[in-house]
Design a protein around this motif. Structure first.
Motif, short mmCIF file in Angstrom:
data_model
loop_
_atom_site.label_atom_id
_atom_site.label_comp_id
_atom_site.label_asym_id
_atom_site.label_seq_id
_atom_site.Cartn_x
_atom_site.Cartn_y
_atom_site.Cartn_z
N ASN A 125 0.83 -1.21 0.00
CA ASN A 125 0.00 0.00 0.00
C ASN A 125 0.87 1.26 0.00
O ASN A 125 0.55 2.24 -0.69
CB ASN A 125 -0.94 0.01 1.21
CG ASN A 125 -2.13 -0.92 1.01
OD1 ASN A 125 -2.73 -0.95 -0.06
ND2 ASN A 125 -2.47 -1.68 2.04
N ARG A 126 1.96 1.23 0.79
CA ARG A 126 2.85 2.40 0.79
C ARG A 126 3.52 2.57 -0.57
O ARG A 126 3.71 3.70 -1.04
CB ARG A 126 3.90 2.25 1.89
CG ARG A 126 3.35 2.44 3.30
CD ARG A 126 4.48 2.62 4.30
NE ARG A 126 5.33 1.45 4.39
CZ ARG A 126 5.10 0.40 5.18
NH1 ARG A 126 4.02 0.37 5.95
NH2 ARG A 126 5.93 -0.61 5.21
N LEU A 127 3.86 1.47 -1.20
CA LEU A 127 4.48 1.54 -2.52
C LEU A 127 3.52 2.17 -3.52
O LEU A 127 3.91 3.03 -4.32
CB LEU A 127 4.88 0.12 -2.97
CG LEU A 127 5.75 -0.02 -4.22
CD1 LEU A 127 6.56 -1.31 -4.13
CD2 LEU A 127 4.90 -0.06 -5.48
N ASN A 128 2.26 1.76 -3.47
CA ASN A 128 1.27 2.31 -4.40
C ASN A 128 1.03 3.79 -4.13
O ASN A 128 0.90 4.60 -5.05
CB ASN A 128 -0.04 1.54 -4.30
CG ASN A 128 -0.74 1.41 -5.63
OD1 ASN A 128 -0.35 2.05 -6.60
ND2 ASN A 128 -1.76 0.59 -5.69
N ALA A 129 0.98 4.16 -2.85
CA ALA A 129 0.79 5.57 -2.51
C ALA A 129 1.97 6.41 -2.98
O ALA A 129 1.79 7.52 -3.51
CB ALA A 129 0.60 5.72 -1.00
N ALA A 130 3.18 5.89 -2.81
CA ALA A 130 4.36 6.62 -3.27
C ALA A 130 4.37 6.75 -4.79
O ALA A 130 4.79 7.78 -5.34
CB ALA A 130 5.63 5.90 -2.79
#
Length: 695
Positions: free
Chosen positions: A376-381
């Protein structure tokens, strides 16, 4: 392609992705019959195309075609026998086979628990060509060269080394240990009497590559300088140089040794480059699918099952971006994405590129909450990173599928599970993370699509498909024509809608057979309408992949030629324009159809990512507004604006406009106010069996 009336099929089919890959892919059932192949499979083996539909042919039948790859084989019977043996083993080990055009492919065949065989063919012609160039370069070197594996066995020698050791009468056959060659040469009196220590030092240098070069005196007064350097993954490259002349000029020896050192390093770098190219993606420099599978296989062998996760990352709408900015800018963008993803992961995480716009990750030592948080953090970044391509600033999102490794899963099985989860994420709206869990109905449904293969095959063989017709009416509700909508009837007389079986048909490569069946049926219906003297038509749905298929093009043109006047009662609706890769070829064929008098419509307008782009690229006579736009017409000003735009565009271009999905009188009244004149939907007519229309 058959229409889906009230519910349209999702635009992210696995079959389309497999067709877009650079690898050939095929699946054989437990009777060794071909049940699925992608487009690349036929491109690699074009001699199979004259066989027509390959579905149901056994592997023996395909491998025994007296053409193609066997044109480069001297002993054909022996070749076929060996090929069948490897196919029967299906142990996942890679091996090479020749192509008809002079190239090579690497084959991997794996057996599923259900005794099905999954095979991939990867074009390694460029690697073989590089290998040939390397061999030529090596043989052109005056120095002798020997490649050793991790067990000091000979992999390759060049002509310089063979000439240098010709007087020893020692065999340099691949597979022999270098120490055995040295012992044989010593026994044959090749080395000088005082060379024992030097020969021993050479043995140690070969075993511990990277040690100092060794000078060896020969019995005939000559000298050899041998140097061994390590290679990635084990083994070494040895450079042997005739030092006889140099020994006579001791004053020049220092300069000569420095030159030889540089030469050795250059050759070692060249060998390392070849090794890297075999395991890395040429565009991004990331690991490729083969290297990723090696990593997964190693983790399984090390007993890491249950402690590592595999993820598939699909960049949302990349095909549309690629078309908009151009392929060169698209390649630059992929490189940027690869660098960005690498920077977001831990040092010991694995990142690979496995498809056109697909990446894969391997995460170790994490629980479900941690790995989901990372994704999820990867997608947000990804969404906040300022990507640029072709002068445009882009905001990217990704669909991510994750699976936890289970005991007994093969690397391809792990990737398939992660890919299934990724497909669910895409079908659920994209820009999200999905875990592979068969308890999740969405994941279970996607997983079960494979089970449609047998039902679809039986449907074709036992004629269980049916066409229902839904009327298209004018403002006075007079029937102008009908859209043909396909249904599948199973053995228990249960009817399935297109939304239930067409995604599986696309994924399994069966749409060609279905579209051919639909085409024949609609031609028959059109001729019945002509015979009745009705000024009505039947409209059939065909996908852009089918329309780009040259074999299908010939069949349709033959049907038109064999049925004079059919152009008055037969129309075509183009679907799946989001997956259009051969726009020029499709446009050329559509122009030919229109020259014959057939009307062509662009279907699902307003629901596709590139509907307007498709309208610009394809010559058509009209468009059909997708039912999803009509559904929210009365409540959504954007949908109303789309209707207004469509009315304006078709009026300006002299095109017809058909509005699908009309279900309420209020919708109809508003559509008339906006200028629409042709309609389709449950308000007027529900789809019924074609036999009812022609009764």
């Amino acid at each position: 392609m058959a229409g889906t009336d009230a519910h349209r099929v999702g635009d992210g089919s696995i079959a389309g992705l497999l067709d877009a890959t650079r690898d050939g892919f095929a699946v054989f059932d437990d009777q060794d019959r071909l049940v699925f192949h992608n487009r690349r499979f036929i491109e690699l083996f074009p001699f199979l195309e004259p066989l027509g539909d390959l579905q149901g042919l056994t592997f023996f039948a395909l491998a025994s075609v007296p053409d193609g790859e066997m044109s480069r084989v001297a002993n054909r019977d022996g070749y076929v026998a060996e090929r069948l043996r490897r196919h029967a083993d299906a142990d996942g080990k890679p091996f090479l086979i020749p192509l008809e055009d002079g190239g090579w492919v690497q084959v991997r065949e794996n057996r599923t628990p259900e005794l099905w065989t999954v095979a991939t063919w990867s074009d390694v012609s460029h690697l073989k060509a590089a290998e040939a160039r390397l061999h030529e370069a090596i043989d052109g070197i005056a120095a002798g060269l020997v490649l050793l594996d991790a067990e000091e066995r000979i992999v390759q020698t060049n002509s310089g080394l063979r000439q240098m050791l010709a007087g020893s009468n020692a065999s340099l056959e691949p597979g022999r240990r270098l120490s055995d060659v040295l012992d044989e040469a010593s026994a044959n009196g090749f080395f000088a009497h005082q060379a024992g220590g030097a020969v021993g030092a050479l043995r140690r240098a070969a075993a511990k590559s990277g040690e100092r070069p060794v000078e060896i005196p020969l019995r005939d007064g000559g000298w050899i300088l041998a140097s061994h350097n390590p290679l990635p993954g084990g083994g070494s490259v040895g450079i042997w140089t005739d030092l006889t002349a140099q020994k006579k000029r001791e004053a020049e020896l220092v300069a000569v040794r420095e030159q030889l050192r540089q030469h050795t390093e250059a050759l070692a770098d060249f060998a390392r480059l070849i090794a890297q190219q075999a395991r890395h993606d040429m565009l991004t420099g990331l690991l490729n699918r083969f290297a990723l599978e090696e990593r997964l296989d190693q983790l399984q062998r090390d007993g890491e099952t249950g402690t590592f996760w595999v993820g598939v990352i699909d960049v949302d709408h990349f095909n549309g971006i690629n078309d908009a900015v151009g392929h060169a800018a698209g390649d630059d963008l992929l490189r940027d994405i690869g660098r960005f993803l690498r920077a977001q992961l831990r040092a010991d995480d694995t990142l690979a590129r496995i498809g056109a716009d697909e990446f894969a990750i391997v995460l170790t030592g994490l629980d479900e909450a941690e790995v989901t948080g990372i994704a999820n953090r990867l997608n947000a970044a990804l969404q906040t990173h300022p990507f640029r391509a072709g002068g445009h600033r882009l905001t990217l999102t990704a669909s991510i599928g994750l699976t936890l490794a289970q005991p007994g899963q093969t690397p391809s099985g792990l990737l398939a599970a992660a890919d299934t989860a990724c497909r669910v994420a895409k079908e659920g709206g994209r820009d999200r993370v999905q875990l592979y869990d068969l308890g999740d109905p969405k994941v279970h449904t996607t997983h079960q699509r494979v089970g449609w293969a047998e039902r679809i095959r039986l449907g074709l063989e036992l004629n269980r498909f049916r066409l229902h017709l839904q009327a298209i009416v004018d403002t006075r509700q007079r029937v102008c024509g009908y859209e043909a909508l396909i249904r599948l009837i199973d053995s228990e007389d249960v009817s399935y809608s297109p939304a239930q079986f067409l995604p599986a048909a696309r994924r399994l490569g069966l749409m060609g057979r279905i579209d051919n069946w639909v085409c024949r049926q609609c031609v028959d219906f059109a001729m019945q309408l002509l015979a009745r003297g009705e000024e009505q038509y039947v409209s059939m749905n065909l996908g852009v992949h089918t329309l780009a298929n040259t074999a299908f093009q010939r069949k349709l043109l033959d049907l038109i030629a064999a049925n004079p006047g059919i152009e008055k009662a037969l129309r075509i609706e183009i679907t799946e324009t989001d997956e259009m890769y051969d726009a020029a070829q499709v446009a050329s064929f559509l122009s030919a159809l229109r020259t014959h008098g057939l009307h062509v419509y662009l279907d699902d307008f307003g629901n596709g990512y590139n509907s307007f782009e498709a309208l610009k690229q394809l010559p058509v006579d009209g468009i059909k507004i997708d039912w999803t736009v009509t559904r929210d017409l009365l409540n959504d000003p954007i949908d109303e604006a789309q209707i207004k735009a469509a009315v304006s565009i078709t009026s300006s271009l002299g095109l017809e406009l058909v509005v699908e999905g009309v279900e309420e009188e209020e919708q109809l009244a508003r559509l008339k106010e906006l200028g629409a004149t042709l309609f389709q939907g449950f308000y007027f007519h529900r789809p019924v069996g074609a036999e009812t229309i022609f009764a």
